[in-house]
Design a protein around this motif. Structure first.
Motif, mmCIF file in Angstrom:
data_model
loop_
_atom_site.group_PDB
_atom_site.id
_atom_site.type_symbol
_atom_site.label_atom_id
_atom_site.label_comp_id
_atom_site.label_asym_id
_atom_site.label_seq_id
_atom_site.Cartn_x
_atom_site.Cartn_y
_atom_site.Cartn_z
ATOM 1 N N UNK A 31 0.837 -1.199 0.000
ATOM 2 C CA UNK A 31 0.000 0.000 0.000
ATOM 3 C C UNK A 31 0.874 1.251 0.000
ATOM 4 N N UNK A 57 -5.076 -13.459 -7.304
ATOM 5 C CA UNK A 57 -6.151 -12.810 -6.564
ATOM 6 C C UNK A 57 -6.169 -11.331 -6.941
ATOM 7 N N UNK A 58 -7.326 -10.858 -7.422
ATOM 8 C CA UNK A 58 -7.433 -9.472 -7.871
ATOM 9 C C UNK A 58 -7.137 -8.496 -6.746
ATOM 10 N N UNK A 60 -7.039 -4.189 -5.979
ATOM 11 C CA UNK A 60 -7.534 -2.928 -6.520
ATOM 12 C C UNK A 60 -6.496 -2.075 -7.213
ATOM 13 N N UNK A 61 -5.224 -2.211 -6.787
ATOM 14 C CA UNK A 61 -4.199 -1.356 -7.405
ATOM 15 C C UNK A 61 -4.013 -1.666 -8.890
ATOM 16 N N UNK A 63 -6.192 -2.007 -11.282
ATOM 17 C CA UNK A 63 -6.965 -1.051 -12.084
ATOM 18 C C UNK A 63 -6.734 0.386 -11.620
ATOM 19 N N UNK A 64 -6.465 0.562 -10.316
ATOM 20 C CA UNK A 64 -6.200 1.903 -9.792
ATOM 21 C C UNK A 64 -5.071 2.592 -10.556
ATOM 22 N N UNK A 67 -5.442 4.538 -13.891
ATOM 23 C CA UNK A 67 -5.851 5.945 -13.879
ATOM 24 C C UNK A 67 -4.622 6.869 -13.844
ATOM 25 N N UNK A 186 -10.495 -2.476 -1.157
ATOM 26 C CA UNK A 186 -10.060 -1.081 -0.981
ATOM 27 C C UNK A 186 -9.148 -0.944 0.221
ATOM 28 N N UNK B 9 -11.626 -12.785 -7.961
ATOM 29 C CA UNK B 9 -11.963 -11.512 -7.321
ATOM 30 C C UNK B 9 -12.780 -11.839 -6.072
ATOM 31 N N UNK B 36 -4.110 3.321 -0.192
ATOM 32 C CA UNK B 36 -5.480 2.802 -0.016
ATOM 33 C C UNK B 36 -6.463 3.545 -0.906
ATOM 34 N N UNK B 38 -5.750 4.841 -3.809
ATOM 35 C CA UNK B 38 -5.493 4.328 -5.160
ATOM 36 C C UNK B 38 -6.105 2.942 -5.338
ATOM 37 N N UNK B 39 -5.902 2.084 -4.359
ATOM 38 C CA UNK B 39 -6.429 0.718 -4.394
ATOM 39 C C UNK B 39 -7.956 0.737 -4.465
ATOM 40 N N UNK B 40 -8.574 1.631 -3.677
ATOM 41 C CA UNK B 40 -10.028 1.752 -3.701
ATOM 42 C C UNK B 40 -10.549 2.044 -5.100
ATOM 43 N N UNK B 41 -9.801 2.849 -5.853
ATOM 44 C CA UNK B 41 -10.231 3.208 -7.222
ATOM 45 C C UNK B 41 -10.438 1.964 -8.083
ATOM 46 N N UNK B 42 -9.599 0.959 -7.867
ATOM 47 C CA UNK B 42 -9.713 -0.276 -8.648
ATOM 48 C C UNK B 42 -10.996 -1.027 -8.357
ATOM 49 N N UNK B 43 -11.609 -0.730 -7.225
ATOM 50 C CA UNK B 43 -12.891 -1.335 -6.861
ATOM 51 C C UNK B 43 -14.049 -0.359 -7.090
ATOM 52 N N UNK B 45 -14.403 2.453 -5.598
ATOM 53 C CA UNK B 45 -14.783 3.047 -4.306
ATOM 54 C C UNK B 45 -14.355 4.513 -4.231
ATOM 55 N N UNK B 71 -13.179 9.998 -8.158
ATOM 56 C CA UNK B 71 -13.293 8.992 -7.085
ATOM 57 C C UNK B 71 -12.601 9.445 -5.802
#
Lengths: 189, 189
Positions: A31, A57-58, A60-61, A63-64, A67, A186, B9, B36, B38-43, B45, B71
């Protein structure tokens, strides 16, 4: 807020690539590395992330960071599962993946096309003998002098800690999973 | 890499808002909170970040998070300098800024318009008596049940640690500034 102070933008007289190690058993190593990638964007800096031992295991980073393109690039390598229960793969298969990641890193260093190179979970990969100490030391010594190198993961090797400029140990004081709370998107992945 | 594994996922059966505290004297607390976001963006959130006691010195995350809009939203409050040498402001002025931040947080909680609320350096703000323990406890108890709350900064209060689900302590093992290396953009700010 009224009465805002003047914002100063610090510029180091001697820019230099730092070796940063983020280790320990607590939440916040990967993180933190993602936060450095994000922070670098504010300075227009390019970050490349190579994740070891991740891939099943997916998180979030993945896809984060899209951006943050084209400033940030992320490669996740490996099959996951390594060093954990229920691992369906042989050590040699995990090692083959990690060795491919080392080759990728060698190409990134030669191309010199980023300001910060994050090697996520490389400390674990070393501990689990998926990569060799000499390979990690060689990455450190052969990197361009301006390039920051961030090495994350538990059980950082003492020789790598010795070579580093900044080392943080993230210690678990408590963790939600010990109360049988499931991982939450997240926050945990 | 060939022979990629299938990506799973994970979805928790019981989604729940976590209280996460990132404390300690080492590098990587604010950075971890940014990760966190940034990671949230992938979900998909939404994350809102309120920074206490920051405002005088540019930090890369201010522009970095703009790449994550809409986001992620970041508010930096305060004048900087608090608790450090050369502080030109009275305690009452710092406290006034921090109290405005508490009002902002109260509005964010009422509007319930984010999934993760990051209160950056609120632990220090509490330690420095810019906010009160009851105010922080009230934020925790009055938040919507789905909302994650991340509280960063040194010297986290024992009662806040007690209320948290996940707590990491980031310990300094070594830091470049002790070798008189200047702060480097992207890594240190």
């Amino acid at each position: 807020m009224d009465d805002q102070p003047i914002i100063t933008k610090f510029t180091p007289k001697k820019p230099q690539g730092l070796i940063v190690v983020i280790t320990g058993n607590g939440k916040g190593k990967t993180t933190s590395a993602m936060g450095m990638a994000l922070r670098g964007c504010g300075h227009g800096l390019k970050t490349t992330i190579v994740q070891f031992m991740k891939g099943d295991l997916y998180s979030g980073e993945w896809d984060g960071v899209k951006m943050l393109e084209p400033l940030v690039k992320l490669y996740h390598t490996g099959k996951g599962f390594c060093g954990i229960e229920g691992n369906p793969y042989a050590h040699s298969e995990h090692r083959k993946n990690a060795q491919e990641a080392i080759q990728l890193i060698t190409r990134i260093l030669s191309a010199d096309d980023c300001d910060t190179l994050i090697l996520d979970e490389i400390n674990n990969a070393l501990q689990l003998k998926l990569v060799d100490l000499d390979q990690v030391k060689n990455i450190i010594s052969s990197r361009p002098a301006h390039m920051h190198l961030v090495l994350t993961g538990r059980d950082a090797h003492p020789e790598i800690i010795e070579l580093a400029d900044t080392v943080s140990e993230v210690r678990e004081i408590k963790h939600a999973y010990r109360k049988e709370i499931e991982p939450q998107p997240g926050i945990d992945f």
